[in-house]
Motif scaffolding. Structure first.
Motif: not given
Length: 183
Positions: A19-42
């Motif tokens: 489990p990862v604590e994530v702000p409510e309302g955070l969009m998935m693209i921001d989660f992918l980019h900022e939490y998982l360092d998966l920046t391929g989705s634009r």
């Protein structure tokens, strides 16, 4: 004032996170980019129109669908399985690409993109399309319309669409079992 968070656990490209604590309302693209360092989705339009941001949501039934990550909150994906553009190619233990997926290779072979910004979304859409044909082959004479339907929501601002369509058609025609000749 503190930002409210909620935990999420999900599987991305075959790897479980959380489990990862994530702000409510955070969009998935921001989660992918900022939490998982998966920046391929634009992040293209930020309104779910261009589909550059799509990821693949895999269902337990074996089917999958495109999900626009710029307008879908990360918590929607709690407990789910997701694939991003980073999950298509075969990589070695050091993370180096060993082999591209057939769709990725065909896009390169057909010079299907110019700036490449929209390419991750097109790759994901084409991958879902090919996987659907593996489960439910279509008649050969329905192929052109099926490709158009599979890719129609994706916007490319550089090259037009002909090379994307040609690349997908090439993969389908070269992959046994995706087409039927008669009913």
């Amino acid at each position: 004032m503190s930002i409210k968070t909620q935990p999420i656990t999900l599987t991305v490209n075959g790897k479980q996170y959380g489990p990862v604590e994530v702000p409510e309302g955070l969009m998935m693209i921001d989660f992918l980019h900022e939490y998982l360092d998966l920046t391929g989705s634009r992040l293209g339009c930020g309104q779910g129109i261009c589909h550059a941001c799509v990821a693949i949501l895999d269902h337990p039934s074996g089917t999958s669908e495109e999900i626009r990550t710029c307008i879908t909150g990360a918590h929607f994906f709690n407990g789910k399985q997701v694939r991003t553009i980073e999950g298509h190619a075969e990589v070695d233990n050091q993370g180096e690409v060993v082999e591209l997926s057939p769709i990725q290779q065909s896009f390169l072979d057909h010079y299907s993109f110019q700036c490449g910004y929209c390419t991750p979304g097109f790759v994901n859409a084409a991958t879902i399309f090919v996987e659907k044909l593996q489960r439910e082959p279509i008649l050969r004479d329905q192929l052109e319309g099926a490709i158009e339907q599979a890719l129609e929501n994706h916007i490319c601002r550089c090259t037009g669409y002909v090379r994307y369509y040609e690349a997908v058609r090439d993969v389908v025609l070269k992959t046994p079992g995706l087409l039927k000749e008669t009913v």
